[in-house]
Design a protein around this motif. Structure first.
Motif, mmCIF file in Angstrom:
data_model
loop_
_atom_site.group_PDB
_atom_site.id
_atom_site.type_symbol
_atom_site.label_atom_id
_atom_site.label_comp_id
_atom_site.label_asym_id
_atom_site.label_seq_id
_atom_site.Cartn_x
_atom_site.Cartn_y
_atom_site.Cartn_z
ATOM 1 N N LEU A 140 0.831 -1.202 0.000
ATOM 2 C CA LEU A 140 0.000 0.000 0.000
ATOM 3 C C LEU A 140 0.866 1.252 0.000
ATOM 4 C CD1 LEU A 140 -2.096 -2.165 0.747
ATOM 5 C CD2 LEU A 140 -3.044 -0.545 2.371
ATOM 6 N N PRO A 141 0.335 2.344 -0.557
ATOM 7 C CA PRO A 141 1.085 3.608 -0.528
ATOM 8 C C PRO A 141 1.325 4.035 0.924
ATOM 9 C CG PRO A 141 -0.934 3.821 -1.846
ATOM 10 C CD PRO A 141 -0.965 2.477 -1.195
ATOM 11 N N SER A 142 2.427 4.730 1.141
ATOM 12 C CA SER A 142 2.726 5.210 2.488
ATOM 13 C C SER A 142 1.741 6.304 2.887
ATOM 14 C CB SER A 142 4.156 5.763 2.549
ATOM 15 O OG SER A 142 4.232 6.978 1.800
ATOM 16 N N LEU A 143 1.612 6.519 4.181
ATOM 17 C CA LEU A 143 0.734 7.588 4.660
ATOM 18 C C LEU A 143 1.212 8.938 4.142
ATOM 19 C CD1 LEU A 143 -0.009 6.431 8.317
ATOM 20 C CD2 LEU A 143 -1.462 6.206 6.295
ATOM 21 N N LYS A 144 2.519 9.102 4.026
ATOM 22 C CA LYS A 144 3.082 10.353 3.494
ATOM 23 C C LYS A 144 2.631 10.559 2.055
ATOM 24 C CE LYS A 144 7.328 12.750 2.454
ATOM 25 N NZ LYS A 144 8.641 12.615 1.948
ATOM 26 N N ASP A 195 -6.482 3.682 6.254
ATOM 27 C CA ASP A 195 -5.381 2.775 5.920
ATOM 28 C C ASP A 195 -5.507 1.478 6.726
ATOM 29 O OD1 ASP A 195 -2.533 2.423 4.701
ATOM 30 O OD2 ASP A 195 -2.254 2.040 6.849
ATOM 31 N N LYS A 196 -5.767 1.626 8.014
ATOM 32 C CA LYS A 196 -5.912 0.460 8.885
ATOM 33 C C LYS A 196 -7.114 -0.390 8.461
ATOM 34 C CE LYS A 196 -6.293 -0.761 13.778
ATOM 35 N NZ LYS A 196 -6.336 -0.224 15.156
ATOM 36 N N PHE A 197 -8.203 0.258 8.105
ATOM 37 C CA PHE A 197 -9.402 -0.466 7.672
ATOM 38 C C PHE A 197 -9.099 -1.301 6.427
ATOM 39 C CE2 PHE A 197 -13.197 -0.848 5.031
ATOM 40 C CZ PHE A 197 -14.065 -1.471 5.915
ATOM 41 N N LEU A 198 -8.410 -0.717 5.445
ATOM 42 C CA LEU A 198 -8.090 -1.447 4.222
ATOM 43 C C LEU A 198 -7.194 -2.640 4.523
ATOM 44 C CD1 LEU A 198 -8.124 -1.924 1.190
ATOM 45 C CD2 LEU A 198 -6.325 -0.200 0.962
#
Length: 130
Positions: A61-65, A83-86
């Motif tokens: 997954l893409p980074s949070l940044k 992000d956590k849900f995915l």
């Protein structure tokens, strides 16, 4: 070229899914993941014709940044929740597929190998843990 396109398509799908859920989180709506995205991850995860390092990169997954750069106003809590849900949704929905790919890519500890195949096997195995 095909490898880059595959990676870029995955990043686009993941980004859209997470940012869509950011909006839902902010409005109090229920978060969701498209069955088409889950199926795309399943197909990529179980496709044995893909080189393992590329497979791992495509499933990352893409980074949070990186995701935050796509937002006008960064809502850290909503972004982290989405992000956590995915991650949790994919992990629970594709649990058996992740387990099988992980187990198929465990290398013996001795002798240590650092060739391209072994590196790819470690990458996809470690991706399955995320």
């Amino acid at each position: 070229e095909d490898s880059f396109n595959r990676w870029e398509a995955g990043q686009t799908l993941f980004t859209r899914a997470i940012l869509s859920n950011v909006s839902k989180h902010q409005s109090g709506a229920e978060l969701s993941i498209s069955p088409a995205l889950v199926e795309a991850v399943r197909l990529t995860l179980t496709d044995t014709s893909i080189e393992k390092s590329l497979q791992a990169m495509t499933l990352t997954l893409p980074s949070l940044k990186t995701l935050a750069e796509e937002m006008d106003v960064v809502d850290v809590d909503a972004l982290a929740a989405s992000d956590k849900f995915l991650r949790k949704h994919l992990a629970s929905t594709l649990k058996e597929e992740f387990r099988k790919v992980y187990e198929a890519n465990v290398l013996p500890k001795e002798p240590f190998r650092n060739d391209a195949e072994a590196v790819g096997m470690r990458r996809i195995k470690n991706t399955c843990l995320l």
